[in-house]
Write a protein that holds these residues in place. Structure first.
Motif: not given
Length: 287
Positions: A15-24, A54-61, A88-91
């Motif tokens: 899921x490229x939109x979800x906030x990662x819950x790394x702790x859980x 980087x992964x999200x911007x790769x797919x968005x690109x 900003x993230x994309x650039x």
């Protein structure tokens, strides 16, 4: 740990939109967020947060280069609530803006999906002792410096060089706890921090918890706990940096221990400028 890291990569891809819950996620896989982020960064060569971006911007690109119409829709699909934050993230990743990518098709920088594999070759000799230490205090002269992964850190060098010779002798005389002698301490850095992030470096010694700290020295308290003590000897700083890397690639994946929050300590037994015999003390807990 290798399987857990690959499961984490799969979660990023799911899921490229979800906030990662790394702790859980870490708790569900029997580890801690601190250890997971430290291992990911050491093995991937980048923090988890940077890999996700980087992964999200790769797919968005790829979407934009194929003619996606609405920039806000693309931003939301990849976890951004506004076109400004997305831009900003994309650039930062691609070096061009989203509108440029949609108009010209690139150039775009691709981050492939990571896959971790364990290959324990024993290429770095590792003499390791596990010790349990009571609470103690680290005291000396502290400074904020940027994180540098390779080579000598000139900011640390300048900090040490600025201390007069008699101050080194004074510190050494104060030491009354393990690890004994003059110590190089790094602390205060997030496990997900990229190179260039600021950390606290302390040039000092260890005192027992009951020993008074002189008023003119900085101090940090260290909780009771276990430490993995790695011995190394060879060219400086290459040997020490290779040892740091080997703890992540060889020792932790092969042993039932994980990192816990706390400072990292280097104790120099012998040092001649380009050669060192030292111990690397890392705070650990049983996995």
């Amino acid at each position: 740990m290798i399987a857990t890291l690959n499961a984490l990569v799969d979660l990023v891809e799911s899921d490229h939109a979800a906030e990662l819950d790394v702790d859980a996620f870490a708790h569900a896989h029997g580890t801690t967020e601190y250890h997971l982020r430290r291992m990911f960064s050491a093995l991937a060569g980048m923090p988890l947060s940077e890999y996700v971006r980087r992964r999200r911007m790769t797919l968005a690109g790829a979407e934009l280069a194929s003619g996606a119409g609405n920039l806000l829709d693309v931003a939301v699909r990849h976890g951004y609530g506004s076109t400004e934050a997305f831009g900003r993230a994309f650039r930062a990743v691609h070096g061009i803006g989203p509108a440029d990518a949609r108009r010209d098709g690139g150039p775009l920088r691709t981050q492939p999906t990571l896959r971790f594999r364990l290959s324990v070759e024993g290429s770095t000799r590792m003499d390791v002792t596990i010790v349990h230490q009571p609470a103690f205090v680290l005291t000396g002269h502290a400074v904020e410096v940027p994180l540098i992964h390779q080579g000598v850190n000139p900011h640390i060098q300048a900090h040490i060089a600025a201390l007069p010779a008699e101050e080194h002798q004074r510190l050494k005389a104060l030491s009354d706890a393990e690890p004994a002698g003059i110590l190089a301490v790094t602390a205060g850095i997030d496990p997900d921090a990229p190179e260039g992030s600021m950390l606290t470096y302390l040039h000092g010694v260890a005192l027992s918890a009951s020993t008074p700290v002189p008023d003119d020295l900085d101090a940090m308290s260290v909780e009771e706990g276990s430490w993995a003590v790695f011995a190394a000897r060879g060219p400086f700083p290459q040997t020490l940096q290779d040892l740091w890397a080997a703890t992540a690639t060889e020792w932790f994946p092969s042993n039932p221990w994980r990192l816990r929050p706390g400072p990292s300590i280097v104790r120099y037994l012998e040092f001649s400028g380009d050669f060192a015999s030292c111990e690397l003390w890392l705070p650990v807990e049983h996995a």
